[in-house]
Design a protein around this motif. Structure first.
Motif, mmCIF file in Angstrom:
data_model
loop_
_atom_site.group_PDB
_atom_site.id
_atom_site.type_symbol
_atom_site.label_atom_id
_atom_site.label_comp_id
_atom_site.label_asym_id
_atom_site.label_seq_id
_atom_site.Cartn_x
_atom_site.Cartn_y
_atom_site.Cartn_z
ATOM 1 N N SER A 25 120.296 76.636 42.305
ATOM 2 C CA SER A 25 119.882 75.201 41.606
ATOM 3 C C SER A 25 119.918 75.601 40.238
ATOM 4 N N ASN A 26 119.392 76.749 39.756
ATOM 5 C CA ASN A 26 119.445 76.900 38.129
ATOM 6 C C ASN A 26 120.841 77.307 37.715
ATOM 7 N N GLU A 27 121.541 78.209 38.666
ATOM 8 C CA GLU A 27 122.860 78.315 38.192
ATOM 9 C C GLU A 27 123.791 77.272 37.880
ATOM 10 N N SER A 67 112.814 64.871 51.103
ATOM 11 C CA SER A 67 112.464 64.601 49.744
ATOM 12 C C SER A 67 111.324 65.045 49.140
ATOM 13 N N LEU A 68 111.093 65.320 47.797
ATOM 14 C CA LEU A 68 109.869 65.527 46.953
ATOM 15 C C LEU A 68 108.765 64.674 47.361
ATOM 16 N N GLN A 69 107.601 64.984 48.089
ATOM 17 C CA GLN A 69 106.653 63.995 48.439
ATOM 18 C C GLN A 69 105.517 64.388 47.411
ATOM 19 N N SER A 70 105.254 65.506 46.964
ATOM 20 C CA SER A 70 104.131 65.597 46.166
ATOM 21 C C SER A 70 104.391 66.610 45.009
ATOM 22 N N PHE A 71 104.070 66.246 43.723
ATOM 23 C CA PHE A 71 104.315 66.992 42.535
ATOM 24 C C PHE A 71 103.286 67.030 41.565
ATOM 25 N N LYS A 72 102.679 68.157 41.231
ATOM 26 C CA LYS A 72 101.550 67.958 40.118
ATOM 27 C C LYS A 72 101.697 69.288 39.041
ATOM 28 N N VAL A 104 106.256 63.826 28.154
ATOM 29 C CA VAL A 104 108.010 64.253 28.351
ATOM 30 C C VAL A 104 108.065 65.485 29.104
ATOM 31 N N PHE A 105 107.098 66.560 29.000
ATOM 32 C CA PHE A 105 107.398 67.818 29.593
ATOM 33 C C PHE A 105 107.140 67.355 31.492
ATOM 34 N N GLU A 106 106.242 66.690 31.837
ATOM 35 C CA GLU A 106 105.882 66.401 32.899
ATOM 36 C C GLU A 106 107.021 65.608 33.583
ATOM 37 N N LYS A 107 107.350 64.459 32.970
ATOM 38 C CA LYS A 107 108.526 63.825 33.370
ATOM 39 C C LYS A 107 109.696 64.377 33.618
ATOM 40 N N GLN A 108 110.204 65.377 32.803
ATOM 41 C CA GLN A 108 111.628 66.201 32.636
ATOM 42 C C GLN A 108 111.270 67.188 33.763
ATOM 43 N N TYR A 109 110.163 67.856 33.923
ATOM 44 C CA TYR A 109 110.089 68.916 34.737
ATOM 45 C C TYR A 109 110.172 68.191 36.324
ATOM 46 N N VAL A 161 113.030 69.365 39.284
ATOM 47 C CA VAL A 161 112.593 69.699 40.574
ATOM 48 C C VAL A 161 113.413 68.775 41.597
ATOM 49 N N GLU A 162 113.127 67.572 41.495
ATOM 50 C CA GLU A 162 113.457 66.552 42.227
ATOM 51 C C GLU A 162 115.100 66.477 42.461
ATOM 52 N N ASN A 163 115.919 66.522 41.447
ATOM 53 C CA ASN A 163 117.146 66.438 41.434
ATOM 54 C C ASN A 163 118.045 67.766 41.477
ATOM 55 N N PHE A 164 117.460 68.761 41.305
ATOM 56 C CA PHE A 164 118.380 70.102 41.528
ATOM 57 C C PHE A 164 117.525 70.942 42.746
ATOM 58 N N PHE A 165 116.573 71.273 42.522
ATOM 59 C CA PHE A 165 115.764 72.291 43.475
ATOM 60 C C PHE A 165 115.630 71.686 44.878
ATOM 61 N N SER A 166 114.947 70.565 44.744
ATOM 62 C CA SER A 166 114.654 69.646 46.048
ATOM 63 C C SER A 166 115.747 69.439 46.895
ATOM 64 N N GLN A 167 116.815 68.896 46.054
ATOM 65 C CA GLN A 167 118.059 68.560 46.537
ATOM 66 C C GLN A 167 118.767 69.803 47.086
ATOM 67 N N TYR A 168 118.827 70.959 46.505
ATOM 68 C CA TYR A 168 119.353 72.018 47.161
ATOM 69 C C TYR A 168 118.622 72.479 48.506
#
Length: 236
Positions: free
Chosen positions: A46-48, A161-166, A205-210, A214-221
């Motif tokens: 996902s990082n690549e 899907s991503l269920q919890s994120f803190k 801003v950081f938390e929203k983009q973080y 995670v939701e659209n790249f790492f979690s999806q992968y």
């Protein structure tokens, strides 16, 4: 192994409600295992993907009256701050912190653990600030020294899907102002720096983009990698 036990406890005695996989409590027979290598492979992929796209999210600007405190007391004056659009980097450097655990029952599987960034930099090409008779304008950046996030991804029969994120420890950053050096800007930098840190102006801003990454790249992968696998309890 304490993380694995903790996730098993959540699975056995607590339900997920974020997107509807579970909204009530269930007592389930679960099995858990460490999956550090699998998570690292997904993170690398996902990082690549993010890196090869050569794209950083465009951050919207904002206007805000930032309260000013002196010796713990808020004074009846605030800093008027206008910030134009900026960018956040480097989202493609997400890594795992500590063990990641995959737990399974006959109903759903979960992946839980902690992700981290060593640093993130939020940069705005232009800002303008005024406080009483003081004014300054220039470039503004904020460097977040470290950002950990606890997460849970749940996979059911029809959904993953991503269920919890803190996000944790989002208070270890510092602001940098690129402005014309005068005694006025020097003084206003001090006032604005303390006011923005106290107010947590850029942390949302950081938390929203973080979470978006995670939701659209790492979690999806991760979900894609699980689509062809048997549930964990059937892989024994």
């Amino acid at each position: 192994m304490s993380l694995i036990r903790a996730i098993c406890f959540v699975l056995c005695f607590g339900g997920f409600s974020r997107s509807g996989i579970f909204s009530a409590n269930y007592v389930l027979s679960t099995e858990c295992t460490a999956v550090n290598d699998d998570v690292d492979k997904v993170l690398n992929a996902s990082n690549e993907h993010m890196k090869t796209r050569g794209w950083q999210p465009c951050i919207e600007g904002f206007k805000e009256d930032v309260p000013v405190s002196i010796l713990g007391f808020t004074i009846p004056a605030s800093v008027s701050l206008s910030v134009y659009s900026g960018s956040l980097k480097s989202l493609e450097k997400l890594t795992r912190a500590g063990d990641a655990a995959e737990c399974s029952s006959s109903i759903f599987d979960t992946l839980g653990g902690t992700l981290t960034y060593d640093s993130l930099e939020l940069s705005y090409e232009y800002f303008k600030a005024s406080f009483l008779s003081l004014e300054m304008e220039g470039k503004l950046s904020f460097v977040q020294a470290r950002a950990d996030a606890d997460f849970v991804i749940a996979t059911g029969n029809e959904d993953c899907s991503l269920q919890s994120f803190k996000v944790r420890n989002l208070n270890m950053g510092s602001y940098k102002f690129t402005v014309e050096p005068t005694w006025q800007t020097w003084l206003l930098e001090i006032v604005l720096n303390h006011a923005m840190i106290d107010q947590g102006t850029t942390l949302n801003v950081f938390e929203k983009q973080y979470q978006w990454y995670v939701e659209n790249f790492f979690s999806q992968y991760w979900c894609d990698s699980q689509s062809t696998k048997l549930p964990l309890y059937l892989r024994r």
